[in-house]
Design an enzyme around this catalytic site. Structure first.
Site, PDB file in Angstrom:
ATOM      1  N   TYR A 252       0.848  -1.195   0.000  1.00 48.46           N
ATOM      2  CA  TYR A 252       0.000   0.000   0.000  1.00 48.46           C
ATOM      3  C   TYR A 252       0.881   1.242   0.000  1.00 48.46           C
ATOM      4  CZ  TYR A 252       0.475  -0.671   5.134  1.00 48.46           C
ATOM      5  OH  TYR A 252       0.936  -0.886   6.404  1.00 48.46           O
ATOM      6  N   HIS A 302       6.049  -0.716   1.189  1.00 55.75           N
ATOM      7  CA  HIS A 302       5.920   0.318   0.158  1.00 55.75           C
ATOM      8  C   HIS A 302       6.943   0.116  -0.952  1.00 55.75           C
ATOM      9  CE1 HIS A 302       3.556   2.004   3.263  1.00 55.75           C
ATOM     10  NE2 HIS A 302       4.591   2.361   4.004  1.00 55.75           N
TER      11      HIS A 302
END
Ligand SMILES: *[C@@H]1O[C@H](CO)[C@@H](O)[C@H](O)[C@H]1NC(C)=O
Ligand SMILES: *[C@@H]1O[C@H](CO)[C@@H](O)[C@H](O)[C@H]1NC(C)=O
Ligand SMILES: *[C@@H]1O[C@H](CO)[C@@H](O)[C@H](O)[C@H]1NC(C)=O
Ligand SMILES: *[C@@H]1O[C@H](CO)[C@@H](O)[C@H](O)[C@H]1NC(C)=O
Length: 326
Positions: A252, A302
């Protein structure tokens, strides 16, 4: 001209034509139509707006940018689709989440519930500084330039005290999640990024009873912040950023990228500071020493390289201005 008809009819339709043209030029939601018609004009009153009405090279941006997603939750926009809810729950794999409807209902009794920043119009020029936490801010002397924007947006543990010359004094918005939370002053808006239902319960608790002190790690049980200025990042917007801007890279988006996207969607002009590595290629926070290299580039969840690539492309397309430090 479009009208080549008989003179009499031309004269009669002229007022109506001007009225329609005026409306088309001003109405913000009609910018697609304006650009299709090749009409130039500005979507805002800054010198350069994020949305260009007359830019032929805008397709990369417009394929990703979707104004129908709003970065913040309001009571009105608090319903998540099943799809979004499932994706959002998966992010941190919460075991037995509380009923979201009930939690949001409690939350919006405590914090403001109305929509915000849906005021884009041709007369607005909202300038924003997004201040990341990169070590490239050290010795940059950007402080007063950062503070000259209407909004100054910071994130996570970012301190200003002791670093004012380089990062500025002012913070209008501070994005954080429970595990990265710090105390704020009374005039700063706290934007909570929820990655699970417990995060929403945490902010209620942290502003009132203080009875939640642990998520997957110990967290601050109380937080100094003005509850009348607390805002909630919309999980639906989070998913849009992930799908549309990151095209599924990483698990995400990072807080930095989410802060940047927040600004791109509510500001007319965006300046970006403190993103990326420092001039020696180190990825550390401006308040830490170089020894902690790699502090935020490879956190596992990430895709920092991809996010930075998109950030560079946004700068390349003149959507943001990137300041890379001294
Ligand atoms: C923007 O998102 C809405 C809601 O998901 C969707 O219906 C619409 O087609 C999208 N618009 C563009 C231009 O992609
Ligand atoms: C959550 O609560 C609402 C309102 O009380 C209720 O309508 C809904 O069915 C509940 N959802 C679940 C998944 O239990
Ligand atoms: C903080 O701001 C609120 C208004 O949003 C005000 O009611 C309150 O008194 C202020 N508190 C302090 C400590 O300044
Ligand atoms: C960066 O973006 C460009 C254009 O989308 C792409 O061609 C390139 O492969 C990307 N690089 C990385 C590291 O993702």
């Amino acid at each position: 001209m479009i009208f080549v008809g008989e003179q009499r009819m031309h004269n009669k339709s002229l007022p109506l034509l001007w009225f329609l043209l005026g409306y088309t030029l001003r109405e913000p939601s009609l910018y697609f139509l304006r650009s299709m018609l090749g009409l130039s004009g500005n979507a805002c009153s800054c010198r350069r707006c994020i949305i260009h009405l007359d830019d032929e090279d805008d397709s990369w941006f417009m394929e990703r940018f979707n104004q129908s997603f709003h970065p913040l939750m309001s009571r009105k926009s608090s319903m998540l689709s099943d799809d979004t809810y499932r994706w959002w729950q998966w992010l941190q794999a919460e075991k037995s989440p509380s009923n979201l409807t009930i939690v949001l209902d409690r939350l919006f009794q405590l914090i403001p519930a109305e929509e915000r920043y849906v005021d884009a119009n041709p007369d607005r020029c909202r300038t924003c500084s997004v201040v990341g936490n990169s070590g490239n801010l050290r010795e940059s002397r950007y402080g007063s330039y950062i503070d000259s924007s209407d909004f100054v947006i910071r994130m996570n543990q970012a301190p200003t005290q002791g670093f004012e010359k380089d990062v500025g004094y002012k913070t209008t918005h501070h994005l954080m999640y429970p595990e990265s939370a710090i105390d704020l002053d009374n005039s700063t808006r706290l934007i909570l990024i929820p990655f699970k239902t417990l995060d929403l319960e945490w902010i209620i608790s942290a502003l009132t009873t203080g009875d939640i002190s642990k998520t997957y790690v110990p967290v601050k049980s109380r937080i100094k912040a003005n509850k009348d200025k607390v805002l909630i990042y919309n999980p639906g917007f989070l998913k849009y950023v992930y799908d549309s801007w990151l095209e599924g890279h990483g698990r995400y988006p990072s807080t930095g990228f989410l802060s940047l996207m927040f600004a791109v969607h509510i500001c007319d002009e965006v300046k970006v500071f403190g993103f990326g590595a420092d001039q020696d290629g180190n990825w550390h926070h401006y308040w830490e020493d170089n020894m902690l290299r790699g502090a935020f580039r490879h956190t596992g969840v990430h895709d920092g390289d991809y996010e930075y690539n998109i950030t560079l492309l946004l700068a390349d397309k003149h959507k943001i201005t990137l300041y890379r430090g001294g």
